[in-house]
Design a protein around this motif. Structure first.
Motif, PDB file in Angstrom:
ATOM      1  N   PHE A  37      52.366  38.169   2.435  1.00  0.00           N
ATOM      2  CA  PHE A  37      52.198  39.437   1.728  1.00  0.00           C
ATOM      3  C   PHE A  37      53.220  40.430   2.226  1.00  0.00           C
ATOM      4  O   PHE A  37      53.652  40.386   3.379  1.00  0.00           O
ATOM      5  CB  PHE A  37      50.775  39.992   1.861  1.00  0.00           C
ATOM      6  N   ILE A  38      53.614  41.306   1.315  1.00  0.00           N
ATOM      7  CA  ILE A  38      54.536  42.395   1.631  1.00  0.00           C
ATOM      8  C   ILE A  38      53.983  43.642   0.967  1.00  0.00           C
ATOM      9  O   ILE A  38      53.569  43.598  -0.198  1.00  0.00           O
ATOM     10  CB  ILE A  38      55.959  42.097   1.105  1.00  0.00           C
ATOM     11  N   ARG A  39      53.989  44.735   1.702  1.00  0.00           N
ATOM     12  CA  ARG A  39      53.542  45.993   1.091  1.00  0.00           C
ATOM     13  C   ARG A  39      54.491  46.364  -0.041  1.00  0.00           C
ATOM     14  O   ARG A  39      55.706  46.215   0.068  1.00  0.00           O
ATOM     15  CB  ARG A  39      53.510  47.110   2.130  1.00  0.00           C
ATOM     16  N   GLU A  40      53.901  46.864  -1.120  1.00  0.00           N
ATOM     17  CA  GLU A  40      54.685  47.245  -2.288  1.00  0.00           C
ATOM     18  C   GLU A  40      55.740  48.302  -1.951  1.00  0.00           C
ATOM     19  O   GLU A  40      56.807  48.338  -2.560  1.00  0.00           O
ATOM     20  CB  GLU A  40      53.737  47.769  -3.382  1.00  0.00           C
ATOM     21  N   ALA A  87      50.528  37.125  -6.810  1.00  0.00           N
ATOM     22  CA  ALA A  87      49.319  37.953  -6.892  1.00  0.00           C
ATOM     23  C   ALA A  87      49.620  39.320  -6.267  1.00  0.00           C
ATOM     24  O   ALA A  87      50.638  39.504  -5.605  1.00  0.00           O
ATOM     25  CB  ALA A  87      48.148  37.290  -6.157  1.00  0.00           C
ATOM     26  N   ARG A  88      48.683  40.231  -6.507  1.00  0.00           N
ATOM     27  CA  ARG A  88      48.707  41.553  -5.874  1.00  0.00           C
ATOM     28  C   ARG A  88      47.278  41.877  -5.466  1.00  0.00           C
ATOM     29  O   ARG A  88      46.329  41.417  -6.089  1.00  0.00           O
ATOM     30  CB  ARG A  88      49.188  42.626  -6.850  1.00  0.00           C
ATOM     31  N   TYR A  89      47.153  42.695  -4.448  1.00  0.00           N
ATOM     32  CA  TYR A  89      45.828  43.160  -4.056  1.00  0.00           C
ATOM     33  C   TYR A  89      45.951  44.516  -3.384  1.00  0.00           C
ATOM     34  O   TYR A  89      47.012  44.896  -2.910  1.00  0.00           O
ATOM     35  CB  TYR A  89      45.108  42.151  -3.150  1.00  0.00           C
ATOM     36  N   ASP A  90      44.847  45.245  -3.399  1.00  0.00           N
ATOM     37  CA  ASP A  90      44.760  46.537  -2.729  1.00  0.00           C
ATOM     38  C   ASP A  90      44.035  46.333  -1.413  1.00  0.00           C
ATOM     39  O   ASP A  90      43.015  45.645  -1.359  1.00  0.00           O
ATOM     40  CB  ASP A  90      43.970  47.543  -3.577  1.00  0.00           C
ATOM     41  N   PHE A  91      44.580  46.952  -0.375  1.00  0.00           N
ATOM     42  CA  PHE A  91      43.938  46.894   0.927  1.00  0.00           C
ATOM     43  C   PHE A  91      44.213  48.199   1.644  1.00  0.00           C
ATOM     44  O   PHE A  91      45.365  48.610   1.791  1.00  0.00           O
ATOM     45  CB  PHE A  91      44.458  45.708   1.756  1.00  0.00           C
ATOM     46  N   ASP A  92      43.156  48.849   2.060  1.00  0.00           N
ATOM     47  CA  ASP A  92      43.262  50.076   2.848  1.00  0.00           C
ATOM     48  C   ASP A  92      44.135  51.121   2.146  1.00  0.00           C
ATOM     49  O   ASP A  92      44.942  51.804   2.773  1.00  0.00           O
ATOM     50  CB  ASP A  92      43.802  49.756   4.237  1.00  0.00           C
ATOM     51  N   GLY A  93      43.971  51.194   0.810  1.00  0.00           N
ATOM     52  CA  GLY A  93      44.689  52.198   0.030  1.00  0.00           C
ATOM     53  C   GLY A  93      46.139  51.870  -0.275  1.00  0.00           C
ATOM     54  O   GLY A  93      46.860  52.701  -0.814  1.00  0.00           O
ATOM     55  N   PHE A 138      49.561  45.429  -1.980  1.00  0.00           N
ATOM     56  CA  PHE A 138      50.286  44.326  -1.345  1.00  0.00           C
ATOM     57  C   PHE A 138      50.664  43.297  -2.400  1.00  0.00           C
ATOM     58  O   PHE A 138      49.884  43.007  -3.297  1.00  0.00           O
ATOM     59  CB  PHE A 138      49.428  43.663  -0.261  1.00  0.00           C
ATOM     60  N   ILE A 139      51.851  42.749  -2.261  1.00  0.00           N
ATOM     61  CA  ILE A 139      52.347  41.710  -3.152  1.00  0.00           C
ATOM     62  C   ILE A 139      52.284  40.392  -2.391  1.00  0.00           C
ATOM     63  O   ILE A 139      52.761  40.300  -1.254  1.00  0.00           O
ATOM     64  CB  ILE A 139      53.797  42.014  -3.591  1.00  0.00           C
ATOM     65  N   VAL A 140      51.692  39.379  -3.017  1.00  0.00           N
ATOM     66  CA  VAL A 140      51.604  38.056  -2.413  1.00  0.00           C
ATOM     67  C   VAL A 140      52.740  37.209  -2.978  1.00  0.00           C
ATOM     68  O   VAL A 140      52.942  37.163  -4.190  1.00  0.00           O
ATOM     69  CB  VAL A 140      50.251  37.389  -2.710  1.00  0.00           C
ATOM     70  N   VAL A 169      45.129  39.499   6.017  1.00  0.00           N
ATOM     71  CA  VAL A 169      45.398  38.083   5.746  1.00  0.00           C
ATOM     72  C   VAL A 169      44.264  37.498   4.909  1.00  0.00           C
ATOM     73  O   VAL A 169      44.508  36.769   3.933  1.00  0.00           O
ATOM     74  CB  VAL A 169      45.592  37.295   7.060  1.00  0.00           C
ATOM     75  N   GLN A 170      43.030  37.814   5.266  1.00  0.00           N
ATOM     76  CA  GLN A 170      41.897  37.296   4.500  1.00  0.00           C
ATOM     77  C   GLN A 170      41.919  37.822   3.060  1.00  0.00           C
ATOM     78  O   GLN A 170      41.605  37.087   2.118  1.00  0.00           O
ATOM     79  CB  GLN A 170      40.576  37.656   5.196  1.00  0.00           C
ATOM     80  N   ALA A 171      42.304  39.083   2.877  1.00  0.00           N
ATOM     81  CA  ALA A 171      42.423  39.639   1.522  1.00  0.00           C
ATOM     82  C   ALA A 171      43.506  38.918   0.737  1.00  0.00           C
ATOM     83  O   ALA A 171      43.350  38.644  -0.457  1.00  0.00           O
ATOM     84  CB  ALA A 171      42.711  41.141   1.593  1.00  0.00           C
ATOM     85  N   MET A 172      44.618  38.580   1.389  1.00  0.00           N
ATOM     86  CA  MET A 172      45.684  37.826   0.729  1.00  0.00           C
ATOM     87  C   MET A 172      45.178  36.458   0.294  1.00  0.00           C
ATOM     88  O   MET A 172      45.416  36.030  -0.845  1.00  0.00           O
ATOM     89  CB  MET A 172      46.881  37.642   1.661  1.00  0.00           C
TER      90      MET A 172
END
Length: 166
Positions: free
Chosen positions: A126-129, A147-153, A156-158, A76-79
């Motif tokens: 967020f939803i995993r790609e 937005a998009r971000y990488d988390f734990d490999g 994720f799509i925001v 959540v914080q990464a999002m």
């Protein structure tokens, strides 16, 4: 018929069971662990959970929400770093629909109640790609990728439901 309402503490056990049955360690796509105590803490802490029930009262789905400062979970914080949303935005999710109720309009009913509960406020999630079913369902609700971000490999799509987002 699908009925929606805000969850109460007496709903915590059923919500936890639904979420735990769909957790990643059980083959589902939900992140985190959702025991009854966590659900109770969220409800007692004023974080809204919308539930959908059948005519017989069985739980069809649950949509958790939280204010941006409530949930310190790393994804959540990464999002929020990737897309903080507007000043009054809130965190949408997780959302889970019972396997036997999928495709029956439960997500749409939950979202309609959510919009009535938080009129005019931006929902961010967020939803995993690698979860195209959830992504497609949320895009059908009118949400947009912001937005998009990488988390734990994982990627994720925001998404946001703010009309001018993205």
């Amino acid at each position: 018929m699908i009925e929606t309402r805000l969850a109460t503490l007496s709903d915590a056990e059923a919500i936890a069971a639904l979420l735990m049955a769909n957790a990643g360690d059980r083959g589902g796509m939900l992140l985190g662990q959702w025991p009854r105590e966590v659900i109770e803490r969220r409800i007692a802490g004023g974080q809204s959970i919308i539930i959908a029930t059948s005519d017989e009262g069985g739980l069809l789905g649950a949509l958790l929400t939280s204010e941006k400062g409530f949930d310190a979970a790393a994804p959540v914080q990464a999002m929020l770093k990737a897309w903080p949303g507007g000043p009054d935005a809130y965190v949408y999710g997780p959302v889970c629909v019972s396997a036997d109720a999928r495709g029956l309009g439960v997500l749409e009913a939950l979202y309609a109640r959510l919009q009535a509960t938080f009129p005019g406020r931006e929902a961010i999630l967020f939803i995993r790609e690698d979860n195209p079913r959830s992504l497609k369902a949320h895009l059908r609700l009118g949400m947009r990728e912001v937005a998009r971000y990488d988390f734990d490999g994982k990627v994720f799509i925001v998404l946001s439901d703010r009309p001018d987002a993205g």
